[in-house]
Design an enzyme around this catalytic site. Structure first.
Site, PDB file in Angstrom:
ATOM      1  CG  ASP A  28      40.976 -50.963 -50.548  1.00 24.22           C
ATOM      2  OD1 ASP A  28      41.377 -51.640 -51.606  1.00 24.22           O
ATOM      3  OD2 ASP A  28      41.491 -50.489 -49.798  1.00 24.22           O
ATOM      4  CD  GLN A  44      38.782 -46.286 -51.809  1.00 19.99           C
ATOM      5  OE1 GLN A  44      39.617 -45.708 -52.144  1.00 19.99           O
ATOM      6  NE2 GLN A  44      37.507 -45.653 -51.563  1.00 19.99           N
ATOM      7  CD1 TRP A  52      44.062 -46.889 -56.802  1.00 15.93           C
ATOM      8  CD2 TRP A  52      45.027 -44.883 -57.140  1.00 15.93           C
ATOM      9  NE1 TRP A  52      43.830 -46.027 -55.803  1.00 15.93           N
ATOM     10  CE2 TRP A  52      44.663 -44.985 -55.953  1.00 15.93           C
ATOM     11  CE3 TRP A  52      45.960 -43.727 -57.634  1.00 15.93           C
ATOM     12  CZ2 TRP A  52      44.814 -43.891 -54.914  1.00 15.93           C
ATOM     13  CZ3 TRP A  52      46.177 -42.824 -56.745  1.00 15.93           C
ATOM     14  CH2 TRP A  52      45.435 -42.902 -55.446  1.00 15.93           C
ATOM     15  CG  PHE A  87      42.171 -42.906 -49.633  1.00 19.70           C
ATOM     16  CD1 PHE A  87      42.143 -42.432 -51.193  1.00 19.70           C
ATOM     17  CD2 PHE A  87      43.623 -43.064 -49.418  1.00 19.70           C
ATOM     18  CE1 PHE A  87      43.157 -42.305 -51.913  1.00 19.70           C
ATOM     19  CE2 PHE A  87      44.530 -42.904 -50.183  1.00 19.70           C
ATOM     20  CZ  PHE A  87      44.363 -42.429 -51.555  1.00 19.70           C
ATOM     21  CB  SER A  88      39.204 -47.768 -47.834  1.00 22.62           C
ATOM     22  OG  SER A  88      39.418 -48.354 -48.961  1.00 22.62           O
ATOM     23  CG  ASP A 152      42.330 -47.940 -44.955  1.00 28.47           C
ATOM     24  OD1 ASP A 152      42.164 -47.337 -45.819  1.00 28.47           O
ATOM     25  OD2 ASP A 152      43.461 -48.694 -45.151  1.00 28.47           O
ATOM     26  CD  GLU A 207      46.844 -50.000 -47.455  1.00 30.29           C
ATOM     27  OE1 GLU A 207      46.932 -48.997 -47.756  1.00 30.29           O
ATOM     28  OE2 GLU A 207      46.917 -51.139 -48.205  1.00 30.29           O
TER      29      GLU A 207
END
Length: 477
Positions: A28, A44, A52, A87-88, A152, A207
């Site tokens: 992302d 990311q 990942w 995370f984002s 997010d 998301e």
């Protein structure tokens, strides 16, 4: 944090002008923002492998949105509140400092996870410190939302206050939703409302929400999970949709129209919008897809970004053309006009692994035609049904096959701008009225573009191919 043992071993598919990491995995877009006289874009990443892993934030900067420079990894999972992944999130300037708001992901002993919102700050836009009172925002109580999936953050300022939109789902896990919070200082947040929620087949989790003010309208972009296919729509594992409406800042509710697809291709997810000082809303997406093979992993890297695109509303419809700055990448040029082709034809000077292909076609004269791309894919247009299909050939595309299609407008003129990089294609129809993005994996020697009349004659009013300059550094090998 900067000792990348992983190296890229082959540049055959590594992009020339799309953002990608020096090595390792990316997904992302994050933190897209203007600060300190330049554009900052984060993503990311997992710098230590091609799959990942615990998420970090990679970082590039640019003064013109096309020529990008790699900076050190900005954020790493090194606190108890983000030890399973940074995370984002997003970025914003406040009082001359650059703030990054992100989701800290924590793994729990029972195999689950917890997600809380955190903040990091920088004076120079390069070195970031996480604030002492992290996490600064946790899931509110007595709200119909998942206490687990809460992530997010997209932050912006409206009048004197800051707002953040967060992706989540209802308590029963059946409907994605966007939660809105309000703050005066970025650290103390109050829940405002559930701004928007999925209805019917619109996804069980939303998301990467983005709100953008485009003219007099507000546009909400979300990336839903678990939408079921509907004809030629929602064919990927996850999708990106938008809706146009009006956000009421007093109530926190977003009144909106229908939900529409933002990009019709195989590979597009989690775009992030930046509102620039000149008033434009520019976004970049991940030019990949969850749950599909990524052949470039064999070469030490995985994933890349789209070209930057602008949000525009014309006649109540959303258009997403490539930004004007991309024209500065143009170098060599070859043009043909008023062509009438009655057989498969290659045109001298029209073709290459990297370039921009522009076409003007009158659909009242060219009823059905195809354009073969580098031996791996075909663009097919049927003027009668107003459909453009993109078809990948598994035999020549590292096993990736299938087709995607998008409906064209009813006008007679079709204008295409097609951006080709070493392992990607982005098709913009009629100034971004419809867009289709995909990864392709041709042999390095396959550079041909073939024009194919599928019915009688393929008439082309004008076709131009531009070679494009390199604007992202090659990785060290």
């Amino acid at each position: 944090m900067e000792d990348r043992d992983l190296k890229v071993t082959n540049l055959r598919w590594y992009p020339t002008y799309h953002i990608a990491a020096p090595s390792g995995w990316v997904n992302d877009p994050n933190g897209f923002c203007f600060f300190g006289g330049q554009y900052h874009f984060f993503y990311q990443c997992y710098p230590y492998g091609v799959e990942w892993g615990p998420m970090h934030w990679g970082h590039v900067v640019s003064k013109d949105l096309i020529n990008w420079e790699h900076l050190p990894v900005a954020l790493a999972p090194d606190r108890d509140y983000d030890n399973d992944g940074v995370f984002s999130g997003s970025g914003i300037e406040k009082d001359g400092k650059f703030y990054l708001m992100y989701t800290g992901n924590i793994s729990l002993p029972d195999g689950g996870h917890a997600q809380k919102q955190c903040l990091a700050v920088s004076d120079d836009g390069i070195n970031f410190e996480k604030v002492e009172n992290n996490p600064i925002l946790i899931a509110p109580e007595n709200v119909d939302m998942s206490g687990v999936d809460f992530r997010d953050p997209k932050v912006w300022k409206h009048n004197k206050n800051f707002y953040v939109a967060l992706g989540s789902k209802t308590t029963d896990g059946q409907h994605g939703e966007v939660l809105l919070f309000e703050s005066k200082d970025l650290e103390n947040w109050n829940f405002k409302n559930i701004s928007a929620r999925a209805e019917g087949n619109q996804g069980t989790m939303w998301e990467c929400p983005n709100f953008a003010k485009v003219g007099s309208k507000d546009v909400l972009i979300v990336s839903p999970m678990e939408i079921h296919p509907e004809g030629n729509k929602f064919l990927n594992n996850v999708d990106v949709v938008y809706t146009i409406g009006k956000l009421d800042y007093k109530t926190g509710i977003f009144e909106h129209g229908d939900i529409e697809i933002l990009d019709w291709g195989f590979d597009f997810y989690a775009p992030q919008v930046a509102n620039l000082p000149d008033g434009r809303n520019i976004f970049i997406g991940w030019l990949d897809m969850w749950g599909v093979p990524q052949p470039e992993q064999a070469d030490g890297w995985s994933g890349m970004m789209t070209v930057p695109r602008e949000l525009k509303i014309k006649g109540g419809k959303l258009f997403t053309p490539p930004i004007e700055e991309l024209k500065k990448l143009r170098k060599g040029k070859k043009t043909y006009k008023d062509l009438k082709l009655d057989k498969e034809t290659e045109l001298k000077g029209i073709g290459g692994a990297v370039g921009e292909l522009c076409l003007k076609i009158n659909l009242s004269k060219s009823k059905k035609f195809s354009i073969g791309v580098r031996g791996t894919a075909k663009i097919f247009v049927d003027a009668e049904s107003k459909i453009l299909k993109f078809i990948r050939d598994a035999a020549e595309n590292e096993g990736l096959a299938g087709e995607r299609e998008m409906n064209l407008s009813k006008g007679k003129e079709l204008n295409l701008r097609i951006y080709l990089d070493k392992s990607s294609i982005e098709i913009f129809a009629n100034d971004g009225e419809k867009v289709l993005s995909a990864r392709i994996y041709p042999p390095e020697t396959s550079t041909e573009i073939i024009f194919i009349p599928e019915e009688k004659v393929f008439e082309i009013e004008e076709v131009t191919f531009y070679t494009l300059a390199q604007s992202i550094p090659n990785p060290k090998m």
